[in-house]
Motif scaffolding. Structure first.
Motif, short mmCIF file in Angstrom:
data_model
loop_
_atom_site.label_atom_id
_atom_site.label_comp_id
_atom_site.label_asym_id
_atom_site.label_seq_id
_atom_site.Cartn_x
_atom_site.Cartn_y
_atom_site.Cartn_z
N THR A 18 -20.47 49.70 -28.94
CA THR A 18 -20.09 48.53 -28.01
C THR A 18 -20.89 47.37 -28.42
N LYS A 19 -21.50 47.37 -29.51
CA LYS A 19 -22.21 46.04 -30.41
C LYS A 19 -23.08 45.51 -29.47
N LEU A 20 -24.04 46.38 -28.80
CA LEU A 20 -25.11 45.78 -27.78
C LEU A 20 -26.33 46.41 -28.50
N ILE A 21 -27.28 45.36 -28.26
CA ILE A 21 -28.74 45.56 -28.28
C ILE A 21 -29.32 45.53 -26.88
N HIS A 22 -29.44 46.86 -26.47
CA HIS A 22 -29.77 46.80 -24.92
C HIS A 22 -30.76 48.15 -24.61
N GLY A 23 -31.43 47.82 -23.62
CA GLY A 23 -32.45 48.92 -23.08
C GLY A 23 -31.46 50.28 -22.43
N GLY A 24 -30.38 49.72 -21.99
CA GLY A 24 -29.80 50.87 -21.37
C GLY A 24 -30.04 50.85 -19.82
N LEU A 25 -29.21 49.90 -19.04
CA LEU A 25 -29.74 49.63 -17.79
C LEU A 25 -29.43 50.92 -17.01
N ARG A 26 -28.27 51.55 -17.39
CA ARG A 26 -27.69 52.77 -16.54
C ARG A 26 -28.71 53.88 -16.82
N TYR A 27 -29.29 54.32 -17.88
CA TYR A 27 -30.11 55.34 -17.94
C TYR A 27 -31.33 55.17 -17.13
N ALA A 83 -32.90 39.33 -37.46
CA ALA A 83 -31.54 39.02 -37.93
C ALA A 83 -30.91 38.11 -36.89
N PRO A 84 -31.20 36.83 -36.60
CA PRO A 84 -30.67 36.06 -35.58
C PRO A 84 -29.24 35.58 -36.00
N HIS A 85 -28.96 35.89 -37.50
CA HIS A 85 -27.51 35.56 -37.66
C HIS A 85 -26.43 36.52 -37.17
N ILE A 86 -26.73 37.77 -37.06
CA ILE A 86 -25.97 38.80 -36.56
C ILE A 86 -26.16 39.42 -35.24
N MET A 87 -27.23 38.86 -34.71
CA MET A 87 -27.66 39.27 -33.12
C MET A 87 -27.78 37.95 -32.39
N ARG A 88 -27.71 38.08 -31.21
CA ARG A 88 -27.84 36.81 -30.27
C ARG A 88 -28.31 37.33 -28.88
N GLY A 130 -28.80 41.93 -25.47
CA GLY A 130 -28.60 41.28 -26.69
C GLY A 130 -26.99 41.99 -27.34
N TRP A 131 -26.48 41.28 -28.37
CA TRP A 131 -25.10 41.53 -29.13
C TRP A 131 -25.36 41.52 -30.45
N VAL A 132 -24.83 42.50 -30.93
CA VAL A 132 -25.05 42.80 -32.71
C VAL A 132 -23.52 42.89 -33.26
N ASP A 133 -23.51 42.43 -34.60
CA ASP A 133 -22.45 42.77 -35.29
C ASP A 133 -22.96 44.11 -36.03
N ASP A 134 -22.50 45.44 -35.44
CA ASP A 134 -22.97 46.85 -35.69
C ASP A 134 -22.89 47.08 -37.29
N ALA A 135 -21.64 46.91 -37.76
CA ALA A 135 -21.31 47.19 -39.07
C ALA A 135 -22.19 46.26 -40.08
N ARG A 136 -22.41 45.22 -39.75
CA ARG A 136 -23.09 44.30 -40.56
C ARG A 136 -24.65 44.45 -40.63
N PRO A 143 -40.26 36.86 -39.14
CA PRO A 143 -39.47 36.74 -37.87
C PRO A 143 -40.00 35.73 -36.96
N GLN A 144 -39.17 34.93 -36.48
CA GLN A 144 -39.77 34.02 -35.76
C GLN A 144 -38.84 33.69 -34.43
N ASN A 145 -39.57 33.50 -33.25
CA ASN A 145 -38.65 33.19 -32.14
C ASN A 145 -37.58 31.83 -32.41
N ARG A 146 -38.22 30.97 -33.17
CA ARG A 146 -37.32 29.52 -33.29
C ARG A 146 -36.28 30.24 -33.99
N ALA A 147 -36.05 31.15 -34.82
CA ALA A 147 -34.96 31.51 -35.42
C ALA A 147 -33.68 32.06 -34.43
N VAL A 148 -34.08 32.52 -33.29
CA VAL A 148 -33.23 32.88 -32.41
C VAL A 148 -32.80 31.63 -31.48
#
Length: 512
Positions: A52-61, A84-89, A153-159, A402-407
């Motif tokens: 589903t292309k998510l970076i997530h904790g899994g609220l429903r778990y 990887a702030p370019h392929i995630m947000r 968060g969202w991620v381009d999983d294949a990339r 890695p830096q917060n400012r990149a995000v």
């Protein structure tokens, strides 16, 4: 039997080019171990590009008391976003409250727990919202008046898989795609594996350690390598998704709950579309042949139509995909309740073998770190873990760390690139920036005018990009390029795939 044409000696052989295999190869190579990774298809060809292309904790778990898994995943969200702030947000999710669901106070309490399980520097806290006064309420039916908003968060999983493989290769790993592991057997203190790579013949790999990260095929591979083993049973869970023309203009995503307890997301996707998924169904067939069914399409459309004012119909679907998630069997009655946690199992009766069972994309880095800790201990490697403080290729917008400012400042960095490459359309530079990050400079090196990009093989797809993807990212087919390295397949007119396929056939890749 055909004699191998090549022999490779290495510390670690990783079988499987999904997110776990690529992550393990990267971590091990970064610790100075010599690594070979083999994947019988393309990188991320199966489960790892069908999420589903998510970076997530899994609220429903939380509902299943998986507090350890949720905390582990929540801790990883910001680590990954920074890397990887370019392929995630970051992404804000809206949960409309419907009649018959848990009381609003209980949902709010669950969200407060979700907020508090891990430290957050980038992601804002949850809150309640009045949907009639909020932009996210506009596409919904008027009876939904109250809701909640929270962060993941969202991620381009294949990339993400490809970037891990690139990093592994740049740290010395050998990445062999379209390479089948025909056999693996113990020979003294080493594993002797026979690989088949059609474009170069048979390869014998002698490895001190074997890592089985074959995803849905993990149990089968373990059985073939160690016939006397009794592999932990995997429960194959099918998840299907549909893509429809964009249903809303804002940048929020939605999380919808079905009366049967299953969760479906509706997510902004590729500017012009909405991604809806997923299903959770037990799967018994060949994982390589998984596909969405008409019933699943109808299910996703019906649930979306329950919430959205404009109905979503099967005829609206412009693309769909399905994948099989290999989850650890825990005797859960319902597929949706099966744990998404992972287990690492070592067979040390001779040359060691590590098998990876289960997992989810959000925890791949932690899984890889724990796996390589086990490998390193056995091989007396004392380098120590390192990936938590390293960018993935292209993520070093403002330096190597890695830096917060990149995000937080990705938009500003993007505008700088659009000025730097002002001779290209701004939308194309934006696509390059989001796909390749700082690696776009490699793609565009030595080019200063549109004519230097080479032939425009399809709308917005130039020879320069195809050459980059083939030379640096193991892309070989039109499918690799249009659906995994990019999502241009969604945007191009019919016939574009055939034109790209013809171009690739007419321009064979000459390897250095």
């Amino acid at each position: 039997m055909t004699e191998p044409r090549h022999t490779i000696d290495c510390d670690v052989l990783v079988v499987g080019g999904g997110i776990n295999g690529a992550g393990i190869a990267r971590d091990a190579a970064g610790r100075g171990l010599s690594v070979v990774l083999c994947e019988r298809d393309d990188l991320a060809a199966h489960t790892s590009s069908a999420s589903t292309k998510l970076i997530h904790g899994g609220l429903r778990y939380l509902e299943y008391y998986e507090f350890g898994l949720v905390r582990k995943a929540l801790l990883e969200r910001e680590v990954l976003l920074r890397s990887a702030p370019h392929i995630m947000r970051p992404l804000r999710f809206v949960m409309p409250h419907a009649r018959g669901q848990r009381p609003a106070w209980m949902i709010r309490a669950g969200l407060l727990l979700y907020d508090s399980l891990a430290r957050r520097e980038l992601l804002p806290a949850s809150s309640g919202i009045a949907l009639r006064r909020h932009s996210a309420g506009q596409p919904l039916k008027p009876e939904f008046t109250r809701g909640f908003v929270y962060s993941d968060g969202w991620v381009d999983d294949a990339r993400l898989v490809v970037l891990n493989a690139i990093d592994a290769a740049e740290r010395g790993a050998t990445i062999l795609t379209r390479t089948t592991c025909l056999s693996a057997r113990r020979e003294g203190e080493r594993w002797q594996a026979l690989l088949d790579k059609p474009d170069c013949g048979r390869i014998q790999v002698n490895a001190r350690y074997l890592v089985n990260a074959a995803g849905p095929w993990t149990a089968a591979f373990l059985q073939s390598a160690v016939p006397q083993a009794r592999p932990r049973p995997l429960r194959l869970i099918k998840g299907s998704h549909i893509v429809v023309p964009r249903l809303f203009a804002h940048d929020y995503a939605y999380i919808f709950q079905h009366p049967d307890g299953r969760i479906v997301f509706a997510i902004p996707y590729e500017q012009d579309y909405t991604l809806i998924g997923t299903t959770d169904l037990d799967y018994q067939g060949d994982p390589g042949q998984v596909a969405i069914t008409p019933d699943e399409t109808s299910y996703l459309c019906e649930l979306a139509s329950y919430y959205f004012a404009a109905p979503v119909m099967p005829a609206d679907v412009v693309w769909s995909y399905a994948g099989v998630r290999p989850l650890v069997e825990d005797e859960a009655a319902d597929a949706k309740a099966v744990t998404r946690d992972y287990r690492l199992e070592v067979d040390s009766d001779g040359a060691p073998l590590l098998s990876v069972f289960g997992g989810k994309i959000t925890t791949f880095r932690k899984l890889s770190e724990e796996a390589v800790d086990l490998v390193a201990r056995a091989l007396e490697n004392r380098h120590g873990s390192w990936t938590a403080d390293a960018c993935l290729p292209g993520g070093d917008l403002f330096g190597a760390a890695p830096q917060n400012r990149a995000v937080l400042e990705f938009g500003g960095w993007l505008r700088e690139q659009q000025l730097r490459y002002g001779w290209l359309p701004t939308a194309l530079v934006a696509r390059y920036a989001r796909a390749y990050g700082t690696r776009m400079h490699t793609l565009l090196a030595g080019r200063e005018a549109p004519g230097a990009m080479g032939e425009e093989i399809a709308a917005g797809l130039y020879e320069a990009e195809v050459d980059y993807l083939r030379r640096y990212e193991w892309a070989r087919s039109a499918q690799d390029i249009l659906w995994r390295r990019t999502k241009l397949g969604l945007h191009l007119l019919p016939g574009a795939t055939g034109r790209l396929r013809d171009w690739l056939d007419a321009h064979p890749l000459h390897k250095p």
